[in-house]
Every structure is written in structure tokens, then in C-alpha cells.
Design a protein around this motif. Sequence first.
Motif, PDB file in Angstrom:
ATOM      1  N   TYR A 114      -0.701   0.795  11.326  1.00  0.00           N
ATOM      2  CA  TYR A 114       0.417  -0.158  11.402  1.00  0.00           C
ATOM      3  C   TYR A 114       0.142  -1.248  12.447  1.00  0.00           C
ATOM      4  O   TYR A 114       0.994  -1.569  13.273  1.00  0.00           O
ATOM      5  CB  TYR A 114       1.730   0.547  11.714  1.00  0.00           C
ATOM      6  CG  TYR A 114       2.119   1.622  10.738  1.00  0.00           C
ATOM      7  CD1 TYR A 114       1.975   1.443   9.366  1.00  0.00           C
ATOM      8  CD2 TYR A 114       2.646   2.835  11.194  1.00  0.00           C
ATOM      9  CE1 TYR A 114       2.336   2.428   8.465  1.00  0.00           C
ATOM     10  CE2 TYR A 114       3.020   3.819  10.300  1.00  0.00           C
ATOM     11  CZ  TYR A 114       2.858   3.620   8.938  1.00  0.00           C
ATOM     12  OH  TYR A 114       3.226   4.603   8.053  1.00  0.00           O
ATOM     13  N   SER A 115      -1.033  -1.810  12.402  1.00  0.00           N
ATOM     14  CA  SER A 115      -1.407  -2.811  13.400  1.00  0.00           C
ATOM     15  C   SER A 115      -0.785  -4.166  13.081  1.00  0.00           C
ATOM     16  O   SER A 115      -0.872  -4.655  11.958  1.00  0.00           O
ATOM     17  CB  SER A 115      -2.934  -2.947  13.446  1.00  0.00           C
ATOM     18  OG  SER A 115      -3.298  -3.970  14.340  1.00  0.00           O
ATOM     19  N   CYS A 116      -0.171  -4.762  14.102  1.00  0.00           N
ATOM     20  CA  CYS A 116       0.425  -6.097  13.961  1.00  0.00           C
ATOM     21  C   CYS A 116      -0.388  -7.128  14.733  1.00  0.00           C
ATOM     22  O   CYS A 116       0.125  -8.190  15.120  1.00  0.00           O
ATOM     23  CB  CYS A 116       1.872  -6.090  14.443  1.00  0.00           C
ATOM     24  SG  CYS A 116       2.981  -5.083  13.426  1.00  0.00           S
ATOM     25  N   CYS A 119      -0.192 -11.051  14.440  1.00  0.00           N
ATOM     26  CA  CYS A 119       1.114 -11.355  13.815  1.00  0.00           C
ATOM     27  C   CYS A 119       2.104 -11.909  14.833  1.00  0.00           C
ATOM     28  O   CYS A 119       2.155 -11.452  15.980  1.00  0.00           O
ATOM     29  CB  CYS A 119       1.700 -10.110  13.165  1.00  0.00           C
ATOM     30  SG  CYS A 119       0.678  -9.457  11.814  1.00  0.00           S
ATOM     31  N   CYS A 125       1.133 -13.764  10.008  1.00  0.00           N
ATOM     32  CA  CYS A 125      -0.094 -13.315  10.677  1.00  0.00           C
ATOM     33  C   CYS A 125      -1.255 -14.218  10.286  1.00  0.00           C
ATOM     34  O   CYS A 125      -1.250 -14.838   9.227  1.00  0.00           O
ATOM     35  CB  CYS A 125      -0.420 -11.875  10.265  1.00  0.00           C
ATOM     36  SG  CYS A 125       1.020 -10.749  10.280  1.00  0.00           S
ATOM     37  N   TYR A 130      -4.056  -7.432   8.635  1.00  0.00           N
ATOM     38  CA  TYR A 130      -3.071  -7.058   9.648  1.00  0.00           C
ATOM     39  C   TYR A 130      -1.651  -7.310   9.143  1.00  0.00           C
ATOM     40  O   TYR A 130      -0.717  -6.582   9.488  1.00  0.00           O
ATOM     41  CB  TYR A 130      -3.318  -7.823  10.954  1.00  0.00           C
ATOM     42  CG  TYR A 130      -4.552  -7.343  11.705  1.00  0.00           C
ATOM     43  CD1 TYR A 130      -4.723  -5.992  11.999  1.00  0.00           C
ATOM     44  CD2 TYR A 130      -5.536  -8.236  12.104  1.00  0.00           C
ATOM     45  CE1 TYR A 130      -5.840  -5.546  12.680  1.00  0.00           C
ATOM     46  CE2 TYR A 130      -6.665  -7.799  12.782  1.00  0.00           C
ATOM     47  CZ  TYR A 130      -6.814  -6.447  13.065  1.00  0.00           C
ATOM     48  OH  TYR A 130      -7.932  -5.996  13.730  1.00  0.00           O
ATOM     49  N   CYS A 131      -1.490  -8.339   8.339  1.00  0.00           N
ATOM     50  CA  CYS A 131      -0.183  -8.610   7.735  1.00  0.00           C
ATOM     51  C   CYS A 131       0.260  -7.428   6.881  1.00  0.00           C
ATOM     52  O   CYS A 131       1.390  -6.941   6.990  1.00  0.00           O
ATOM     53  CB  CYS A 131      -0.249  -9.887   6.886  1.00  0.00           C
ATOM     54  SG  CYS A 131       1.281 -10.293   6.014  1.00  0.00           S
ATOM     55  N   CYS A 134       0.981  -4.270   9.142  1.00  0.00           N
ATOM     56  CA  CYS A 134       2.239  -4.429   9.882  1.00  0.00           C
ATOM     57  C   CYS A 134       3.432  -4.288   8.943  1.00  0.00           C
ATOM     58  O   CYS A 134       4.434  -3.654   9.267  1.00  0.00           O
ATOM     59  CB  CYS A 134       2.249  -5.788  10.570  1.00  0.00           C
ATOM     60  SG  CYS A 134       3.528  -5.974  11.826  1.00  0.00           S
ATOM     61  N   GLN A 137       4.779  -0.724   8.072  1.00  0.00           N
ATOM     62  CA  GLN A 137       5.550   0.080   9.027  1.00  0.00           C
ATOM     63  C   GLN A 137       6.861   0.524   8.370  1.00  0.00           C
ATOM     64  O   GLN A 137       7.554  -0.283   7.752  1.00  0.00           O
ATOM     65  CB  GLN A 137       5.878  -0.727  10.274  1.00  0.00           C
ATOM     66  CG  GLN A 137       4.703  -1.023  11.164  1.00  0.00           C
ATOM     67  CD  GLN A 137       5.110  -1.814  12.389  1.00  0.00           C
ATOM     68  OE1 GLN A 137       6.262  -2.226  12.536  1.00  0.00           O
ATOM     69  NE2 GLN A 137       4.158  -2.044  13.282  1.00  0.00           N
ATOM     70  N   LYS A 140       9.942  -1.598   8.669  1.00  0.00           N
ATOM     71  CA  LYS A 140      10.053  -2.879   7.949  1.00  0.00           C
ATOM     72  C   LYS A 140      10.760  -2.720   6.600  1.00  0.00           C
ATOM     73  O   LYS A 140      11.001  -3.701   5.906  1.00  0.00           O
ATOM     74  CB  LYS A 140       8.661  -3.472   7.709  1.00  0.00           C
ATOM     75  CG  LYS A 140       7.871  -3.769   8.980  1.00  0.00           C
ATOM     76  CD  LYS A 140       8.528  -4.878   9.786  1.00  0.00           C
ATOM     77  CE  LYS A 140       7.643  -5.376  10.910  1.00  0.00           C
ATOM     78  NZ  LYS A 140       7.331  -4.390  11.936  1.00  0.00           N
TER      79      LYS A 140
END
Length: 205
Positions: A114-116, A119, A125, A130-131, A134, A137, A140
Motif C-alpha cells: 500500500y505504498s503512496c 502521491c 501520483c 504507486y497510484c 495506494c 488501501q 480508500k
Amino acid sequence: MLPCGAVLWRRLLRKRWVLGVVLGLSLVYFISSTFKQEERMVRDRNLLQVQEHEQPIMWKVKFSSGNSSQLSNQCRNSVQGKLLITDELGYVCERKDLLVNGCCNVNVASTRLYSCESCLPNGCCSVYEYCVSCCLQPSKQHLLERFLNRAAIAFQNLFMAVEDHFELCLAKCRTSSQSVQHENTYRDPLAKYCYGEYPPELLPV
């Protein structure tokens, strides 16, 4: 020799007041027809709006965390990244760390869940993978549901085809008309992949 009725009719048509009456009746008929057509169009438009309000779009998106691919130890992933890949579990890894089952190798230190990274707070992002990560998650989900509930008719063809959270994030993060202004310029060239509810702010002209 012309019949008597025809002669009488010719004489009447030569009188200006008769022509005025004929012209007036034609004008009344034209105006009446125009108003009736306009009323019909307004009634049809109102009926369509009522139907659309009463029948909300039935989105197919499922946010369930369990799915068949996880049970079979296989993962779908974002596929096209040259350097990075995001799998459907929300992990981002380098392409070389992708396992044969399509999942990221979670035992590699550089793999992130769940890397942001890259972003912004608005959900846009600079890196597609990465979009997607994220966007996946669990927190979201409500944001995405709000977006779907407000999605314009124009988005139906795009988002009606997706079936779960992962597919929705893949589609949402892809660049679209929401990401550009004037048809050929990115709204935000540095952060053009967006999972958020709203497109990036328009750049000043």
C-alpha cells in the motif's frame, strides 16, 4: 368554360383580406405546432431525468479482500511497468522481484505494501504503480464508492466493466480526459495518475 365554383374561388383569392386570413391561419398553425413539439421535448427530458434518478447505476465493483486468485496462490498485476509492478494484494516491487505466480516477492526489502510514494494528498501520483498500490488501501474504499456514486454517465463504459477493487484502481489510475486540459496538456505533468475523487486543479493559462 370554367365551373362556377372555380371562378368564385379565383375571385376570392384576388382579395387581399382572404390572403391575409390564409396567411394568418398558417402562422397560427406553425406557432401551435412549434409549442407542442417543445412541450413534448421538455416532458420527455423530465421523464428521462426522473428515470435516471429512480434507477441508480448498478456498479459491479466488489471490495471483498478474498478472491479466487489469492486462494489459488496466483496474483494479477499491473503488467506494463518497465521498472515497477503492483500486484492485486497491494504490494509494489521491482519487476525483477516479481514471482512466477504474478505476485511480488514480499521477502525482498524493497517491496512495499500500500505504498503512496510519489502521491499527493489529492490522490494524484507521479508513478502509476504507486497510484494503484495506494488506491488499494482498504481505507480508500469509501472514497472510491463516493466517486462511483457521483460518476458521470460518460464514465459508465469505463467503470461498469470493472468487477473488483483491483480492477477499479487499475482503471482509475490510468490517464484519461480528467488528467488533461486543452486536450493535449496534463493538468499536473508531475502527478498525472489519479485515484482520487476529483481531477487535478487546472493549471493557469
